[in-house]
Design a protein around this motif. Structure first.
Motif, PDB file in Angstrom:
ATOM      1  N   ARG A   1     -31.107  14.952 -21.367  1.00 37.29           N
ATOM      2  CA  ARG A   1     -30.329  14.664 -19.660  1.00 37.29           C
ATOM      3  C   ARG A   1     -29.232  15.617 -19.461  1.00 37.29           C
ATOM      4  O   ARG A   1     -28.799  16.043 -20.675  1.00 37.29           O
ATOM      5  N   TYR A   2     -28.732  15.924 -18.363  1.00 41.43           N
ATOM      6  CA  TYR A   2     -27.551  16.622 -18.012  1.00 41.43           C
ATOM      7  C   TYR A   2     -26.551  15.337 -17.257  1.00 41.43           C
ATOM      8  O   TYR A   2     -27.080  14.570 -16.504  1.00 41.43           O
ATOM      9  N   GLU A   3     -25.551  15.235 -18.226  1.00 40.68           N
ATOM     10  CA  GLU A   3     -24.599  14.133 -17.558  1.00 40.68           C
ATOM     11  C   GLU A   3     -23.179  14.555 -17.357  1.00 40.68           C
ATOM     12  O   GLU A   3     -22.767  15.798 -18.132  1.00 40.68           O
ATOM     13  N   PHE A   4     -22.513  14.253 -16.490  1.00 38.04           N
ATOM     14  CA  PHE A   4     -21.305  14.598 -16.042  1.00 38.04           C
ATOM     15  C   PHE A   4     -20.036  14.107 -17.438  1.00 38.04           C
ATOM     16  O   PHE A   4     -20.565  13.359 -18.131  1.00 38.04           O
ATOM     17  N   ASP A   5     -19.133  15.052 -17.398  1.00 35.44           N
ATOM     18  CA  ASP A   5     -17.890  14.672 -18.259  1.00 35.44           C
ATOM     19  C   ASP A   5     -16.954  13.635 -18.015  1.00 35.44           C
ATOM     20  O   ASP A   5     -16.418  13.030 -18.752  1.00 35.44           O
ATOM     21  N   TYR A   6     -16.834  13.430 -16.460  1.00 30.10           N
ATOM     22  CA  TYR A   6     -15.647  12.722 -16.230  1.00 30.10           C
ATOM     23  C   TYR A   6     -16.467  11.797 -15.210  1.00 30.10           C
ATOM     24  O   TYR A   6     -17.097  12.040 -14.363  1.00 30.10           O
ATOM     25  N   LEU A   7     -15.774  10.521 -14.850  1.00 33.34           N
ATOM     26  CA  LEU A   7     -16.166   9.599 -13.941  1.00 33.34           C
ATOM     27  C   LEU A   7     -15.888  10.091 -12.623  1.00 33.34           C
ATOM     28  O   LEU A   7     -16.630   9.755 -11.585  1.00 33.34           O
ATOM     29  N   TRP A   8     -14.744  10.671 -12.292  1.00 30.64           N
ATOM     30  CA  TRP A   8     -14.539  11.355 -11.112  1.00 30.64           C
ATOM     31  C   TRP A   8     -15.602  12.099 -10.478  1.00 30.64           C
ATOM     32  O   TRP A   8     -15.957  11.867  -9.267  1.00 30.64           O
ATOM     33  N   GLN A   9     -16.159  12.721 -11.310  1.00 30.73           N
ATOM     34  CA  GLN A   9     -17.335  13.508 -10.890  1.00 30.73           C
ATOM     35  C   GLN A   9     -18.562  12.565 -10.135  1.00 30.73           C
ATOM     36  O   GLN A   9     -19.152  12.951  -9.338  1.00 30.73           O
ATOM     37  N   VAL A  10     -18.774  11.385 -10.781  1.00 30.19           N
ATOM     38  CA  VAL A  10     -19.694  10.256 -10.017  1.00 30.19           C
ATOM     39  C   VAL A  10     -19.242   9.804  -8.836  1.00 30.19           C
ATOM     40  O   VAL A  10     -20.148  10.027  -7.806  1.00 30.19           O
ATOM     41  N   TRP A  11     -17.929   9.696  -8.459  1.00 34.92           N
ATOM     42  CA  TRP A  11     -17.529   9.375  -7.121  1.00 34.92           C
ATOM     43  C   TRP A  11     -17.650  10.513  -6.293  1.00 34.92           C
ATOM     44  O   TRP A  11     -17.731  10.176  -5.179  1.00 34.92           O
TER      45      TRP A  11
END
Length: 381
Positions: free
Chosen positions: A339-349
């Motif tokens: 998978r490709y996943e973000f490093d930081y939660l702010w990117q989810v927001w």
């Protein structure tokens, strides 16, 4: 509200739209931040506050959606032309949702047909709850209220009841009250993620609340009923949860900081939804529904368009997230397993804030089509 034909029920679509936008945040998290798993209930000591409250926000989605499904069923059964049978509609709609979960939603999550593991989640449980309501809704309103309250308030007493795989009661009890695999081996696995029993209580209470939206009830009275019910639920939560008396398997404790203490208090069980979980989410939801009475602004109109096409939005956003995950892997490569996943939660927001406006126009167009078409199948979306 200008976006719906009937201002009396505009707040229902607005509320649906609000919880659906919150749902986007949680599903973006599950698509691009999956490696940071959260348990149920969450481990307060090991979960960062930002992740905790991101997940906590999603707790409001399923309870309000199931409650509003029951409320909408009452409105279907009591149109302006006079009462009409709702049993057939509820049965067909419920079966449709169960099939949709198995054949379409599972594919939207995995991108594989058939999915190697079918997770029976919120769409399945709404479908089964509608089938149950098809059998229960003809009871006197008082009897249905008692059934709903007893199920919501009493099912925590059943927590000690368990069955091991292979026992005679394992499969029905897994469907009704305990998460687990119905089929754990072989090429196709099936897991119940949303046990059914508590949600029957929630949809029943939604149907019982339906008469608050009758044409003979004015807005001020409806607002008073909604707020009173919501505040009563929250008051019960403060007593039962505050004293760690009943309604939640995990007691709250004083943390090392005030924030951790608040997190511990709010850390309630979703699978199956504990009494504390439902008092909290439905209590807040009912107060918000009351607040929405006679409110009208651009943001709420946007919410109403989303809420007017709930299943269309649900499927569209899942396939969009699936496509974005595959596109990210193709463009940037897999950085966490496959998978490709973000490093930081702010990117989810941030991604959630970008995607919600993108879905506005197709949802608005479909909601408008749904309101003017005479094609019966469109009602299911």
């Amino acid at each position: 509200m200008k976006v719906v034909k009937n201002a009396r029920v505009a707040s229902i679509d607005v509320m649906r739209g609000l919880v659906m936008m919150i749902m986007m945040l949680d599903h973006v998290r599950e698509t691009f931040f999956l490696r940071w798993q959260v348990t149920d209930p969450m481990d307060v000591a090991q979960t960062e506050p930002a992740l905790f409250f991101s997940r906590f926000a999603a707790h409001f989605c399923a309870p309000m959606f199931v409650f509003l499904t029951g409320l909408s069923a009452w409105l279907y059964a009591h149109p302006s032309a006079g009462p009409r049978p709702a049993t057939g509609f509820l049965l067909k709609r419920g079966l449709f949702l169960v099939v949709l979960e198995v054949l379409v939603v599972s594919v939207a999550w995995t991108g594989i047909f058939p999915a190697p593991t079918i997770y029976l989640q919120v769409i399945w449980v709404i479908g089964l709850a509608m089938i149950a309501l098809a059998l229960l809704h003809q009871l006197p309103r008082a009897a249905l209220a008692v059934i709903g309250l007893v199920i919501v308030g009493g099912h925590n007493l059943l927590t000690p009841v368990t069955f091991a795989p292979g026992d005679w009661g394992y499969i029905p009890w897994t469907i009704l009250h305990d998460r687990g695999f119905l089929v754990a081996e072989g090429a196709l696995k099936i897991k119940v993620s949303y046990p059914l029993l508590p949600w029957i209580g929630v949809i029943a209470l939604g149907y019982v609340a339906g008469p608050w939206y009758a044409r003979t009830v004015d807005s001020a009275r409806r607002r008073s009923l909604l707020v009173t019910a919501g505040v009563t639920a929250l008051a019960a939560l403060l007593v039962l949860r505050g004293l760690n008396v009943y309604g939640e398997t995990l007691d709250w404790t004083t943390g090392e900081t005030a924030l951790r203490t608040v997190m511990s208090f709010l850390n309630v069980t979703k699978y199956p939804p504990s009494l504390a979980f439902l008092l909290l989410t439905l209590g807040v939801g009912l107060v918000v529904l009351g607040w929405l009475e006679q409110r009208d602004n651009l943001f709420l109109r946007v919410c109403a368009w989303f809420g007017g096409a709930p299943m269309f939005y649900y499927l569209l956003h899942l396939f969009l997230l699936l496509g974005l995950q595959k596109l990210a892997v193709a463009m940037f490569g897999a950085n966490y397993g496959s998978r490709y996943e973000f490093d930081y939660l702010w990117q989810v927001w941030l991604l959630s804030a970008v995607l919600i406006p993108l879905l506005y126009w197709p949802c608005k167009a479909f909601a408008a089509f749904k309101r003017r078409t005479s094609m019966g199948w469109v009602r299911y979306l």
